[in-house]
Design a protein around this motif. Structure first.
Motif, mmCIF file in Angstrom:
data_model
loop_
_atom_site.group_PDB
_atom_site.id
_atom_site.type_symbol
_atom_site.label_atom_id
_atom_site.label_comp_id
_atom_site.label_asym_id
_atom_site.label_seq_id
_atom_site.Cartn_x
_atom_site.Cartn_y
_atom_site.Cartn_z
ATOM 1 N N SER A 104 27.771 -16.554 -6.014
ATOM 2 C CA SER A 104 27.658 -16.913 -4.714
ATOM 3 C C SER A 104 27.574 -18.458 -4.416
ATOM 4 N N THR A 164 23.881 -18.094 2.108
ATOM 5 C CA THR A 164 25.020 -17.620 1.432
ATOM 6 C C THR A 164 26.372 -17.740 2.467
ATOM 7 N N ASN A 183 29.530 -12.160 1.492
ATOM 8 C CA ASN A 183 28.470 -12.123 0.607
ATOM 9 C C ASN A 183 28.570 -11.061 -0.669
#
Length: 198
Positions: free
Chosen positions: A22, A30, A50
């Motif tokens: 991530s 994120t 995500n």
């Protein structure tokens, strides 16, 4: 891709078989999740909003089976080409180097390893039992992203860590929001391709 508040931070585990991680912005939100398709004949990377992978933002695909001197095309969710990333073939044998181009193939930036000796030492020491586990803390490569006039506009750096790999992408000069996105895609691709180098 919104909220690209630099520096951006990347983290992935080194003891897992999956090639994914991530990307978090400076506020800890994120902004992207990337996953490399394994067992594909040609290199293929997907970038999602995500880790749920419900919304794909970008894809990066190689134009050939062997990635030596390969050209990678970056497309958005509407399948429009937003840029290209070209690995610099022979130059990358000693010093990792990529050319980042716009959709028309015009050079925007060069992403280059700042000190290739760091990767050499990491590779040598990394083969030593037990001691090799510590290379992630002491050998931390950096990659400068420079404009054609030589100005450094972004800096990708590996952060010291033992059981995971942490990188940060800093914006050190002026660049458009479109360039921010393209450079982020290039940085994610570079980290996936160079993962084995520490």
């Amino acid at each position: 891709m919104q909220n690209l508040h630099f520096p951006l931070n990347f983290t992935f585990k080194i003891l897992t078989p999956s090639n994914d991680f991530s990307v978090l912005n400076a506020q800890g939100e994120t902004v992207a999740y990337t996953r490399q398709k394994i067992f594909k004949i040609k290199e293929s990377i997907e970038i999602f909003r995500n880790s749920s992978r419900s919304e794909r933002l970008y894809t990066i695909k190689a134009d050939r089976i062997i990635d030596f001197n390969a050209n990678y095309t970056v497309r958005n969710a509407q399948d429009q080409v937003i840029g290209q990333i070209k690995r610099s073939g022979m130059k990358s044998l000693w010093q990792t180097s990529f050319t980042i181009m716009d959709a028309q193939g015009q050079t925007l930036y060069t992403m280059r390893e700042k000190n290739p000796w760091v990767a050499v030492l990491d590779g040598i020491v990394g083969e030593i039992p037990v001691i090799g586990m510590l290379t992630g803390y002491f050998f931390n490569p950096g990659y400068g992203v420079t404009a054609p006039d030589g100005r450094e506009v972004f800096l990708l750096r590996k952060q010291p860590s033992f059981f995971e790999r942490k990188f940060s992408l800093e914006k050190t000069g002026p660049a458009s929001a479109e360039d921010d996105v393209l450079v982020l895609n290039a940085a994610m691709m570079l980290m996936l391709l160079e993962r084995g180098d520490g």
